[in-house]
Design a protein around this motif. Structure first.
Motif, PDB file in Angstrom:
ATOM      1  N   ARG A 351     -28.257  36.788 122.780  1.00  0.00           N
ATOM      2  CA  ARG A 351     -29.630  36.493 123.180  1.00  0.00           C
ATOM      3  C   ARG A 351     -29.734  36.543 124.700  1.00  0.00           C
ATOM      4  O   ARG A 351     -28.906  35.943 125.399  1.00  0.00           O
ATOM      5  N   GLU A 353     -32.751  35.918 127.520  1.00  0.00           N
ATOM      6  CA  GLU A 353     -34.127  35.471 127.725  1.00  0.00           C
ATOM      7  C   GLU A 353     -34.356  35.167 129.200  1.00  0.00           C
ATOM      8  O   GLU A 353     -33.434  34.782 129.923  1.00  0.00           O
ATOM      9  N   ALA A 398     -32.961  39.362 121.145  1.00  0.00           N
ATOM     10  CA  ALA A 398     -31.881  38.737 120.381  1.00  0.00           C
ATOM     11  C   ALA A 398     -31.367  39.728 119.358  1.00  0.00           C
ATOM     12  O   ALA A 398     -32.142  40.497 118.777  1.00  0.00           O
TER      13      ALA A 398
END
Length: 410
Positions: A351, A353, A398
């Motif tokens: 992931r 972000e 993701a």
């Protein structure tokens, strides 16, 4: 011998003009201003009612009986009601109104019509000439000249005909410009789809080349171990030695076939790699490089307990994080980025972000295909990939990368 093709075209255009259906609807006039489209309908209806009342008043002042005045007023506004969706029908109603509404006009007017009918007719003809193709346009102009030549005063006839000719020229230019823009938009969309398809193919080829290098390394180890096993073991039976030799031969043959496949996948401009393919252990070095470039990155890696990650999975995780950091630097300058890698029993979760951007995205010369490449890497291993904005204004990608593809996967 007479060429009947132009005659047939002219007759088809005449049928289309007199009783044929309207062409496909054009783009609404207020499509570029959606905020004005909602109040346009009630405002237009009020304007039509105003035209009806003005026409009724003028016709009554001209001394027409009330029923005739109401009829003429209705014939004046009917084309305006049909104009947005049925321009050809509106033009037919306009010609009919110009031929019928011709009584008791006072002297001094250029024609026998009320000002609302004259102005409305100009508006209807202008819209129709900008919507129809050239054969129909020619018939519209020719038929519209009939009431002009028969009912307009001689001293004003040339000016009205000049106005009609100018409307025809301008309408044809508008129609051609609209068709050109429509064709350009279609070509642009086609080019974007072709670029996207090409980017997908290039990314798949790149993934195949990298996976070839990983698989070739393992095949080489199999061949070497199969060849050296009889020498590292004592009292190896002859059948077992023959089996080891067969394994080594099969591995060598597979390597030869894979080298041929690589020759097809690798273009002339792409030479052989000069460094081993990266894996999960190289994430730290990549993140340090991103930090030195000014990107605030936090790395959180939870590898497997035994530290074993299949080479294709490690390579895919590295490339996904690499592309995620590049996208964050490109589209969310100044935002904090967090990279999380979690290992579980059957696969690896990746992931990337970023928080909301502090600055506007940097220009990179056009849209990229980074998300496409990340999705291709995840799906090539039988995994999943998601990407989208976060509730706080940030963005996250993701991927779930299984250690072993499902049995139905190729």
């Amino acid at each position: 011998m007479v060429n009947r093709h132009p005659i047939a075209t002219a007759l088809r255009a005449l049928r289309q003009t007199l009783w044929g259906p309207d062409g496909p609807p054009g783009r609404p006039l207020l499509a570029r201003w959606p905020r004005l489209a909602r109040p346009a309908a009630p405002v237009g209806l009020l304007a039509v009612l105003g035209v009806f009342w003005i026409t009724l008043t003028v016709e009554s002042d001209w001394g027409l009986p009330p029923p005739i005045a109401v009829l003429f007023a209705a014939m004046t506004v009917a084309p305006l009601l049909a104009l947005p969706r049925r321009p050809l029908l509106a033009w037919r109603l306009t010609v009919l109104a110009l031929l019928i509404c011709t009584f008791n006009a006072p002297a001094g007017l250029p024609g026998p019509w009320t000002p609302p009918l004259a102005l409305g007719s100009v508006a209807v003809v202008a819209v129709v000439l900008a919507r129809v193709d050239r054969p129909v346009l020619a018939w519209v102009v020719a038929i519209t000249t009939v009431p002009v030549l028969t009912l307009v005063h001689a001293e004003n006839r040339a000016a009205v005909l000049a106005l009609l000719g100018a409307l025809a020229i301008v309408g044809d230019l508008i129609r051609r410009n609209r068709l050109s823009r429509r064709a350009l938009a279609a070509q642009t969309e086609l080019s974007e789809r072709e670029q996207e398809r090409r980017a997908v193919l290039e990314e798949r080829t790149r993934i195949a080349r990298e996976l070839h290098d990983v698989v070739a390394h393992h095949m080489s180890l199999i061949a070497v171990q199969a060849e050296t096993a009889p020498y590292r073991l004592t009292d190896v039976p002859a059948p077992a030695a023959a089996e080891f030799a067969a394994i080594a031969g099969s591995a060598r043959d597979a390597l030869t076939d894979m080298r041929r496949l690589l020759g097809v996948l690798r273009s002339e401009a792409t030479g052989p790699p000069t460094a081993p393919q990266p894996d999960l252990g190289d994430l730290g070095a990549m993140v340090d490089t991103a930090r030195r470039a000014g990107l605030p990155v936090t790395l959180d890696v939870d590898p497997p307990v035994d530290g074993r990650v299949p080479a294709p999975v490690g390579l895919a995780a590295y490339r996904i994080v690499q592309e995620g950091l590049a996208n964050a630097a490109r589209h969310a300058a100044g935002a904090a980025v967090r990279v999380t890698v979690r290992a579980h029993r059957s696969g690896l979760g990746v992931r990337v972000e970023n928080s909301p951007a502090d600055a506007r995205p940097t220009a990179d010369g056009g849209p990229g295909h980074g998300l496409t490449g990340m999705r291709e890497r995840a799906t090539s291993l039988g995994g999943t990939f998601t990407a989208g904005p976060l509730p706080d204004g940030g963005y996250a990608v993701a991927a779930e990368l299984p250690y072993q593809a499902e049995s139905g996967d190729a």
